[in-house]
Design a protein around this motif. Structure first.
Motif, PDB file in Angstrom:
ATOM      1  N   CYS A  83       4.851  40.553  39.314  1.00 24.60           N
ATOM      2  CA  CYS A  83       3.132  40.851  39.396  1.00 24.60           C
ATOM      3  C   CYS A  83       3.318  42.388  38.978  1.00 24.60           C
ATOM      4  CB  CYS A  83       2.873  40.813  40.556  1.00 24.60           C
ATOM      5  SG  CYS A  83       1.253  41.190  40.937  1.00 24.60           S
ATOM      6  N   LYS A  84       2.463  42.550  37.764  1.00 20.73           N
ATOM      7  CA  LYS A  84       2.529  43.985  37.380  1.00 20.73           C
ATOM      8  C   LYS A  84       1.686  44.955  38.428  1.00 20.73           C
ATOM      9  CE  LYS A  84       2.112  42.659  32.641  1.00 20.73           C
ATOM     10  NZ  LYS A  84       1.005  43.004  31.287  1.00 20.73           N
ATOM     11  N   GLU A  85       0.635  44.454  38.912  1.00 23.09           N
ATOM     12  CA  GLU A  85      -0.233  45.216  39.872  1.00 23.09           C
ATOM     13  C   GLU A  85       0.589  45.535  41.078  1.00 23.09           C
ATOM     14  OE1 GLU A  85      -4.251  44.757  42.355  1.00 23.09           O
ATOM     15  OE2 GLU A  85      -3.799  43.099  41.001  1.00 23.09           O
ATOM     16  N   GLN A  86       1.491  44.842  41.701  1.00 18.77           N
ATOM     17  CA  GLN A  86       2.044  44.941  42.930  1.00 18.77           C
ATOM     18  C   GLN A  86       3.588  45.494  42.795  1.00 18.77           C
ATOM     19  OE1 GLN A  86       1.363  41.982  46.137  1.00 18.77           O
ATOM     20  NE2 GLN A  86      -0.427  41.273  45.076  1.00 18.77           N
ATOM     21  N   ASN A  87       3.932  45.269  41.603  1.00 18.46           N
ATOM     22  CA  ASN A  87       5.219  45.948  41.023  1.00 18.46           C
ATOM     23  C   ASN A  87       6.362  44.897  42.133  1.00 18.46           C
ATOM     24  OD1 ASN A  87       7.124  46.948  39.422  1.00 18.46           O
ATOM     25  ND2 ASN A  87       7.517  48.705  40.911  1.00 18.46           N
ATOM     26  N   CYS A  88       6.198  43.564  42.128  1.00 19.88           N
ATOM     27  CA  CYS A  88       7.076  43.146  42.875  1.00 19.88           C
ATOM     28  C   CYS A  88       7.501  41.832  42.365  1.00 19.88           C
ATOM     29  CB  CYS A  88       6.786  42.977  44.404  1.00 19.88           C
ATOM     30  SG  CYS A  88       5.288  41.989  44.606  1.00 19.88           S
ATOM     31  N   ALA A  89       8.632  41.236  42.643  1.00 21.57           N
ATOM     32  CA  ALA A  89       9.028  39.645  42.259  1.00 21.57           C
ATOM     33  C   ALA A  89       8.078  38.775  43.002  1.00 21.57           C
ATOM     34  CB  ALA A  89      10.496  39.411  42.430  1.00 21.57           C
ATOM     35  N   ILE A  90       7.588  37.649  42.404  1.00 21.73           N
ATOM     36  CA  ILE A  90       6.935  36.682  43.083  1.00 21.73           C
ATOM     37  C   ILE A  90       7.428  35.330  42.826  1.00 21.73           C
ATOM     38  CG2 ILE A  90       4.572  38.118  42.632  1.00 21.73           C
ATOM     39  CD1 ILE A  90       3.737  36.100  40.364  1.00 21.73           C
ATOM     40  N   GLY A  91       8.333  35.143  42.115  1.00 26.82           N
ATOM     41  CA  GLY A  91       9.055  33.887  41.992  1.00 26.82           C
ATOM     42  C   GLY A  91       9.983  33.703  40.525  1.00 26.82           C
ATOM     43  N   GLY A  92      10.092  32.707  40.021  1.00 32.96           N
ATOM     44  CA  GLY A  92      11.128  32.502  38.896  1.00 32.96           C
ATOM     45  C   GLY A  92      10.646  31.376  37.953  1.00 32.96           C
ATOM     46  N   ILE A  93      11.115  31.321  36.786  1.00 39.25           N
ATOM     47  CA  ILE A  93      11.086  30.168  35.938  1.00 39.25           C
ATOM     48  C   ILE A  93      12.396  30.185  35.322  1.00 39.25           C
ATOM     49  CG2 ILE A  93       9.932  31.497  34.069  1.00 39.25           C
ATOM     50  CD1 ILE A  93       8.422  28.753  33.590  1.00 39.25           C
ATOM     51  N   MET A  94      12.883  28.882  35.466  1.00 38.24           N
ATOM     52  CA  MET A  94      14.224  28.525  34.728  1.00 38.24           C
ATOM     53  C   MET A  94      14.168  27.849  33.334  1.00 38.24           C
ATOM     54  SD  MET A  94      16.196  27.662  38.212  1.00 38.24           S
ATOM     55  CE  MET A  94      15.953  28.784  39.678  1.00 38.24           C
ATOM     56  N   LEU A  95      14.947  28.168  32.626  1.00 39.81           N
ATOM     57  CA  LEU A  95      15.186  27.453  31.098  1.00 39.81           C
ATOM     58  C   LEU A  95      16.660  26.879  31.554  1.00 39.81           C
ATOM     59  CD1 LEU A  95      14.058  29.596  28.349  1.00 39.81           C
ATOM     60  CD2 LEU A  95      12.791  27.871  29.318  1.00 39.81           C
TER      61      LEU A  95
END
Length: 168
Positions: free
Chosen positions: A75-87
């Protein structure tokens, strides 16, 4: 410079083997590497197992790691990881790519995953040998069904426990 995808609110960062290992074993070190707010304690054992499997796939074909890996959603605004997406691999013989995804509980219900999937789908449709994108969900994961519907997926198959969705 590392390759990333961007949307209005998010950055999607494909993790190489080194960064996947950090995410699995030393979450906070990964946060430091990417100058993010702390990640500590957000990866449960089930997710660690899935990430470790992705890491083994990356190590088999490091040159094409972006097709095998977890992309960290920031998340750009909070500068933190919020999850993931996998190929889950290179396009198959039917020119399909399979995706999987997760959102950390405190960030669910804000449209982040829909935005992530749309960003990824748009990028994938500009890649050679990609005609469709597939996702599967457990039948009782209604939130995930809704995310896929909002992102434009169509339900096309089911098994005893899973629904299969397709983006064309």
């Amino acid at each position: 410079m590392m390759f990333e995808l961007y949307s209005k609110r998010l950055r999607l960062i494909p993790l190489n083997a080194k960064y996947l290992q950090l995410l699995i074993e030393h979450e906070n070190d990964l946060a430091i590497e990417f100058s993010l707010h702390k990640l500590e304690g957000i990866i449960d054992d089930e997710l660690k197992q899935a990430l470790d499997y992705r890491r083994s796939k990356v190590l088999e074909d490091e040159e094409n790691y972006i097709w095998q890996t977890n992309w960290l959603i920031v998340c750009k605004e909070q500068n933190c990881a919020i999850g993931g997406i996998m190929l889950k691999g290179m396009p198959n013989e039917r020119q399909e790519v399979v995706i999987g995804y997760y959102t950390f509980p405190s960030f669910q219900g804000r449209g982040y995953m829909t935005e992530t999937i749309i960003t990824m789908i748009n990028w994938l449709h500009h890649q050679p040998n990609v005609q469709s994108i597939i996702a599967d969900t457990e039948k009782d994961n209604f939130a995930s069904h809704r995310v896929l519907e909002k992102a434009g997926a169509t339900l096309y198959k089911e098994t005893e426990s899973l629904y299969y969705w397709r983006f064309l």
